[in-house]
Design an enzyme around this catalytic site. Structure first.
Site, mmCIF file in Angstrom:
data_model
loop_
_atom_site.group_PDB
_atom_site.id
_atom_site.type_symbol
_atom_site.label_atom_id
_atom_site.label_comp_id
_atom_site.label_asym_id
_atom_site.label_seq_id
_atom_site.Cartn_x
_atom_site.Cartn_y
_atom_site.Cartn_z
ATOM 1 N N GLY A 56 0.822 -1.203 0.000
ATOM 2 C CA GLY A 56 0.000 0.000 0.000
ATOM 3 C C GLY A 56 0.851 1.246 0.000
ATOM 4 N N CYS A 83 5.186 -6.214 1.694
ATOM 5 C CA CYS A 83 5.529 -4.795 1.766
ATOM 6 C C CYS A 83 4.773 -4.126 2.915
ATOM 7 C CB CYS A 83 5.265 -4.114 0.422
ATOM 8 S SG CYS A 83 6.068 -2.496 0.260
ATOM 9 N N TYR A 84 3.804 -3.257 2.650
ATOM 10 C CA TYR A 84 3.028 -2.642 3.728
ATOM 11 C C TYR A 84 2.371 -3.724 4.584
ATOM 12 C CZ TYR A 84 -0.201 0.488 6.156
ATOM 13 O OH TYR A 84 -0.886 1.191 7.127
ATOM 14 N N HIS A 173 8.222 -7.402 -3.417
ATOM 15 C CA HIS A 173 6.956 -7.750 -4.080
ATOM 16 C C HIS A 173 7.121 -9.034 -4.893
ATOM 17 C CE1 HIS A 173 4.528 -4.131 -3.228
ATOM 18 N NE2 HIS A 173 5.708 -3.537 -3.137
ATOM 19 N N GLU A 175 4.816 -10.674 -6.267
ATOM 20 C CA GLU A 175 3.773 -10.777 -7.287
ATOM 21 C C GLU A 175 4.184 -10.226 -8.641
ATOM 22 O OE1 GLU A 175 2.626 -6.990 -4.911
ATOM 23 O OE2 GLU A 175 3.852 -8.793 -4.683
ATOM 24 N N GLY A 229 -16.577 -7.397 -28.791
ATOM 25 C CA GLY A 229 -15.365 -7.675 -28.035
ATOM 26 C C GLY A 229 -15.363 -9.054 -27.416
ATOM 27 N N ASP A 231 -15.137 -9.974 -24.139
ATOM 28 C CA ASP A 231 -15.882 -10.174 -22.896
ATOM 29 C C ASP A 231 -17.351 -10.511 -23.163
ATOM 30 O OD1 ASP A 231 -13.499 -9.444 -21.754
ATOM 31 O OD2 ASP A 231 -14.122 -7.389 -21.338
ATOM 32 N N LYS A 373 -9.095 -10.407 -17.108
ATOM 33 C CA LYS A 373 -9.139 -10.425 -18.569
ATOM 34 C C LYS A 373 -8.439 -11.651 -19.156
ATOM 35 C CE LYS A 373 -10.089 -8.103 -22.440
ATOM 36 N NZ LYS A 373 -11.422 -7.588 -22.790
#
Length: 517
Positions: A56, A83-84, A173, A175, A229, A231, A373
């Site tokens: 954060g 992290c945070y 991080h 991720e 599209g 989606d 997505k």
């Protein structure tokens, strides 16, 4: 849901969604909740196998800065603070966090000083591992029961562990892709520490969602607005697999689609999938209402309002429906409940049917609202959709209207379609289409003097845009070589009547946006 799952408590990091993607890539379902939306009953009902505290932008040392709900430390669940998340975990459990003159941003190296379960089969004691840091504060005193397992130049507690209580904290991080073994560390946490089975797959999601749709809809009718599209198309095909001809799709052709787009959509749904489809050519209506309009926000409002009117008229012609299907994705859901000021309702420009449920007294069917997505594309493959269609670049709801700054005419639309078609053809020929997140041409509201043969020309300028991104929130321009740009420009100028100059947009986001309007 019968699968194991992980809860991620969000403290406002720009990369929290990447944590979820890493967890899901390991076959474990997870959800992101704002830290202040997690009451004890809600968390217990969700029954996670473990909890991750995200990074954060705040400082733990600042008055009123966010804290994790205290009960998460008392549930006996495995915890991973990033992290945070590491800092507030240590502070709340009796440790100490302080500001530092030695801040770390970007690439750094962590020396592994002790083994712990988080590092099993990934990192060994004594090794130095590359990670991605972004912090100004650092943990300076550990809570009881914790040990330091990794240090860096700017973080004496770069990684900490309490194996007995299954609590871990990392200042870096894991991720992000810039931490090479980060995904393996997160998988260690979800599988080896939390005991998740890793059985959440697109195949299982597909089967479970089909049953969920059948239970929700029963014998009622559903309508789905197709934008062309990925989606909305995946939404329609999944629902059709569940309820068959109880679904009717409506495709409103605004006259501002890409070359061949309407034909492709109609062919896909009518011919290939045999899904009931209304193809409404409303181009005269849309272009008539947009005549002379140059303000981009006014264009969007006109297009959105007309879309609702046309969609409603089409739905009424078939006797209406009880449910409206939308391609809402998980990032939309996350944004709508963000604790850092996200709007209470978020309707993106391509969700053009946003105003319809209340107006037409319909309930929503949103089968993709748990997916990112890239997961929607994976579901499309699971459903057997054509790969070229699945890999299509994003396309804005207002269509080419916001790629023609200034007033919109049929002539300009035709010029832009032809230029854009050539541009995309050349990108595909060069094998770059899948490397680029989004690419398109823009027809600028200026004309320039040119020479073609021995004649003077005074024609439009075409701008080319191409960006790399993961989610569209930030983006970098794609670094084409000049030979490629020269080839594209030459084709467009020679083959598209009305363009005599081509330029390339090298603006990143921020400060620019991906689209021009």
């Amino acid at each position: 849901m019968t699968h194991d799952h992980i809860l991620i408590l969000d403290f406002g990091s720009q990369v929290t969604q990447l944590i979820a993607r890493r967890v899901r890539e390991s076959g474990v379902y997870c959800e992101i909740w704002p830290f202040n939306h997690a009451d004890e009953k809600k968390v217990k009902d969700f029954a996670p196998k473990g909890i991750i505290l995200s990074g954060g932008p705040m400082s733990v040392t600042a008055e009123g800065s966010p804290r994790a709900p205290q009960f998460v430390f008392e549930m006996g669940l495995p915890l991973l603070g990033i992290c945070y998340g590491q800092q507030t975990m240590c502070e709340q459990l009796g440790g100490k966090v302080e500001g530092s003159d030695h801040k770390e941003f970007g690439r750094a190296y962590v020396e592994i000083t002790e083994q712990c379960k988080l590092f099993d089969s990934v990192w060994d004691k004594g090794s130095k591992e590359m990670v991605w840091m972004s912090h100004g504060d650092r943990v300076t005193k550990l809570p009881d029961g914790f040990k330091i397992v990794g240090i860096s130049e700017g973080a004496p507690c770069a990684a900490v562990a309490n194996d007995d209580k299954r609590m871990y904290g990392v200042q870096f991080h894991p991720e992000v892709v810039h931490t090479p073994h980060g995904a393996a560390l997160i998988k260690n946490f979800t599988h080896n520490i939390c005991g998740c089975a890793g059985d959440w797959t697109m195949n299982s999601f597909r089967q479970e969602m089909i049953e969920k749709i059948r239970k929700q809809v029963g014998d009622k009718r559903v309508i789905c607005g197709l934008s062309g599209g990925v989606d909305s198309s995946v939404t329609a095909i999944l629902i059709h697999e569940a309820i068959g001809d109880q679904l009717t799709c409506i495709y409103v052709d605004t006259g501002m689609m890409r070359a061949g787009e309407s034909e492709q959509v109609v062919s896909l749904f009518k011919d290939h999938y045999n899904i009931p489809l209304i193809h409404e050519d409303a181009s005269e209506l849309f272009l008539g209402k947009l005549a002379g309009i140059t303000d981009p926000e006014q264009k969007r409002k006109i297009i959105g309002g007309l879309f609702i009117e046309v969609f409603e008229a089409c739905a009424n012609r078939i006797g209406g429906a009880d449910f409206l299907a939308q391609g809402t994705l998980y990032p939309d859901v996350i944004e709508s409940v963000s604790f850092i000021g996200g709007p209470s309702v978020t309707i993106k420009s391509h969700h053009n049917v946003g105003g319809l449920p209340e107006r037409m007294n319909m309930k929503l069917v949103e089968p993709l609202r748990e997916l990112f997505k890239d997961e929607v594309r994976a579901l499309g493959r699971e459903l057997g959709m054509n790969e070229d269609f699945i890999r299509r670049h994003p396309f804005p709801g207002p269509g080419l209207a916001i790629r023609i700054p200034g007033d919109i005419t049929r002539e300009k639309l035709e010029i832009l379609r032809n230029a854009d078609k050539i541009y995309i053809e050349e990108i595909k020929n060069a094998g770059l289409y899948d490397t680029i997140w989004q690419a398109f041409a823009v027809l600028l509201p200026v004309k320039t003097v040119g020479v073609m043969g021995d004649d003077r020309t005074y024609d439009h300028v075409c701008a080319l845009r191409a960006v790399t991104s993961t989610d569209g929130m930030t983006a970098d321009y794609f670094p084409y070589d000049h030979a490629f740009l020269g080839r594209v420009a030459n084709r467009i100028i020679n083959e598209v009547r009305g363009i005599n100059r081509v330029v390339y947009d090298i603006t990143s986001k921020p400060p620019g946006t991906i689209e021009w309007e």
